[in-house]
Design a protein around this motif. Structure first.
Motif, PDB file in Angstrom:
ATOM      1  N   LEU A  61     125.093  59.180 -22.368  1.00  0.00           N
ATOM      2  CA  LEU A  61     124.877  59.714 -21.018  1.00  0.00           C
ATOM      3  C   LEU A  61     126.182  59.773 -20.237  1.00  0.00           C
ATOM      4  O   LEU A  61     126.463  60.762 -19.551  1.00  0.00           O
ATOM      5  N   ARG A  62     126.978  58.725 -20.347  1.00  0.00           N
ATOM      6  CA  ARG A  62     128.243  58.686 -19.611  1.00  0.00           C
ATOM      7  C   ARG A  62     129.210  59.756 -20.104  1.00  0.00           C
ATOM      8  O   ARG A  62     130.104  60.179 -19.371  1.00  0.00           O
ATOM      9  N   GLY A  63     129.007  60.195 -21.348  1.00  0.00           N
ATOM     10  CA  GLY A  63     129.830  61.283 -21.863  1.00  0.00           C
ATOM     11  C   GLY A  63     129.393  62.643 -21.370  1.00  0.00           C
ATOM     12  O   GLY A  63     130.171  63.606 -21.405  1.00  0.00           O
ATOM     13  N   LYS A  64     128.137  62.747 -20.917  1.00  0.00           N
ATOM     14  CA  LYS A  64     127.599  64.041 -20.481  1.00  0.00           C
ATOM     15  C   LYS A  64     127.500  64.168 -18.963  1.00  0.00           C
ATOM     16  O   LYS A  64     127.468  65.275 -18.435  1.00  0.00           O
ATOM     17  N   LYS A  94     116.545  65.731 -20.577  1.00  0.00           N
ATOM     18  CA  LYS A  94     117.065  67.040 -20.185  1.00  0.00           C
ATOM     19  C   LYS A  94     118.587  67.076 -20.281  1.00  0.00           C
ATOM     20  O   LYS A  94     119.169  68.098 -20.660  1.00  0.00           O
ATOM     21  N   ALA A  95     119.225  65.951 -19.949  1.00  0.00           N
ATOM     22  CA  ALA A  95     120.686  65.888 -20.041  1.00  0.00           C
ATOM     23  C   ALA A  95     121.146  66.006 -21.494  1.00  0.00           C
ATOM     24  O   ALA A  95     122.154  66.671 -21.792  1.00  0.00           O
ATOM     25  N   PHE A  96     120.399  65.380 -22.408  1.00  0.00           N
ATOM     26  CA  PHE A  96     120.780  65.423 -23.820  1.00  0.00           C
ATOM     27  C   PHE A  96     120.433  66.753 -24.480  1.00  0.00           C
ATOM     28  O   PHE A  96     121.033  67.111 -25.502  1.00  0.00           O
ATOM     29  N   ILE A 102     123.329  69.300 -15.950  1.00  0.00           N
ATOM     30  CA  ILE A 102     122.057  69.549 -15.271  1.00  0.00           C
ATOM     31  C   ILE A 102     122.032  68.990 -13.852  1.00  0.00           C
ATOM     32  O   ILE A 102     121.066  69.200 -13.111  1.00  0.00           O
ATOM     33  N   SER A 103     123.074  68.274 -13.452  1.00  0.00           N
ATOM     34  CA  SER A 103     123.048  67.506 -12.207  1.00  0.00           C
ATOM     35  C   SER A 103     122.869  68.365 -10.964  1.00  0.00           C
ATOM     36  O   SER A 103     122.448  67.864  -9.920  1.00  0.00           O
ATOM     37  N   TYR A 104     123.210  69.653 -11.063  1.00  0.00           N
ATOM     38  CA  TYR A 104     123.141  70.532  -9.894  1.00  0.00           C
ATOM     39  C   TYR A 104     122.125  71.657 -10.090  1.00  0.00           C
ATOM     40  O   TYR A 104     122.144  72.650  -9.365  1.00  0.00           O
ATOM     41  N   ASN A 105     121.231  71.465 -11.050  1.00  0.00           N
ATOM     42  CA  ASN A 105     120.160  72.446 -11.285  1.00  0.00           C
ATOM     43  C   ASN A 105     118.988  72.112 -10.375  1.00  0.00           C
ATOM     44  O   ASN A 105     117.978  71.541 -10.798  1.00  0.00           O
TER      45      ASN A 105
END
Length: 256
Positions: A61-64, A94-96, A102-105
């Motif tokens: 997660l920290r990489g994405k 969803k992030a993976f 996806i943070s601004y979707n």
């Protein structure tokens, strides 16, 4: 319907994400271990919390995601709101599942919901820092009770450790009945075997330092003297200082 049972820890939630991808099965429900299985359950799986697997998921997660987004996910977990674990599970998956950020979707309902909950928890941590009141005990340890809506106390530990590095203190969450103790060297989580006498938020006078009562009276006198009666605005006062904190504030205790 697919159901995963887990131990209701953040590490367990991350282990559930690992298992979902490993089994190629993604649950509609995440439930605590030991609860009755819902009707119409087609498949159930009990997640075994594994620190190595959870660390792999968190590292991925920290990489994405940006660091502040990872922080927000932790804040949502600390909210303890019903369904927040399922919200986090969906967000992480969803992030993976995409190479995009996806943070601004904001067209996806889960994205603004995570931000909204994280903001509430962050505000609660700010309130703890602002409205904490310490009482000096007879053993020279400063005790501060708090009763936050969300489990935001862990977010304040670094602040108190830095701000009060030269004195021993305990900040204790009366709602969840745990706290943190700083002994001039390290800060560690603690629970009291018998904390019923602390639930009022006030130390018994027999446990107070000899001069604590005096300092409390001086603080109340200062607070009263600084009040300009002509400028009293109860509505603004309640906005800046929510009434739910008043019972733990020294300056609000008139009959002491």
């Amino acid at each position: 319907m697919t159901v995963f049972f887990y131990d209701k820890t953040f590490e367990g939630l991350l282990s559930a994400v690992f298992d979902a991808y490993d089994l190629k099965l993604f649950p509609e429900r995440l439930l605590p271990e030991g609860v009755i299985m819902p009707l119409f359950t087609d498949f159930s799986h009990t997640v075994v919390t594994d620190s190595l697997r959870s660390k792999r998921v968190w590292k991925g997660l920290r990489g994405k995601l940006e660091q502040n987004i990872c922080n927000m996910l932790s804040y949502v977990w600390l909210s303890e709101l019903e369904g927040s674990d399922e919200l986090l599970f969906r967000y992480i998956c969803k992030a993976f599942n995409t190479d995009k950020n996806i943070s601004y979707n904001f067209g996806d309902d889960d994205i603004p919901e995570v931000r909204k909950i994280a903001r509430k928890v962050a505000h609660e941590a700010m309130y703890i820092k602002q409205f904490v009141r310490f009482q000096k005990a007879a053993d020279d340890v400063f005790f501060a009770p708090v009763r936050p809506v969300y489990n935001a106390l862990p977010l304040t530990v670094d602040h108190f450790t830095d701000r009060f590095a030269d004195q021993q203190w305990v900040v204790y969450d009366l709602r969840r009945r745990y706290g943190y103790y700083y002994d001039l060297h390290v800060t560690k989580e603690i629970t009291f075997a018998d904390d019923d006498h602390l639930l009022s938020g006030k130390l018994d006078e027999s446990l107070m330092a000899s001069d604590e009562k005096l300092f409390q009276n001086l603080w109340r006198g200062y607070f009263k003297a600084m009040t300009i009666k002509e400028r009293i605005n109860p509505r603004l006062h309640r906005h800046n200082l929510p009434a739910r904190f008043w019972n733990l504030l020294t300056e609000k205790q008139v009959n002491c």
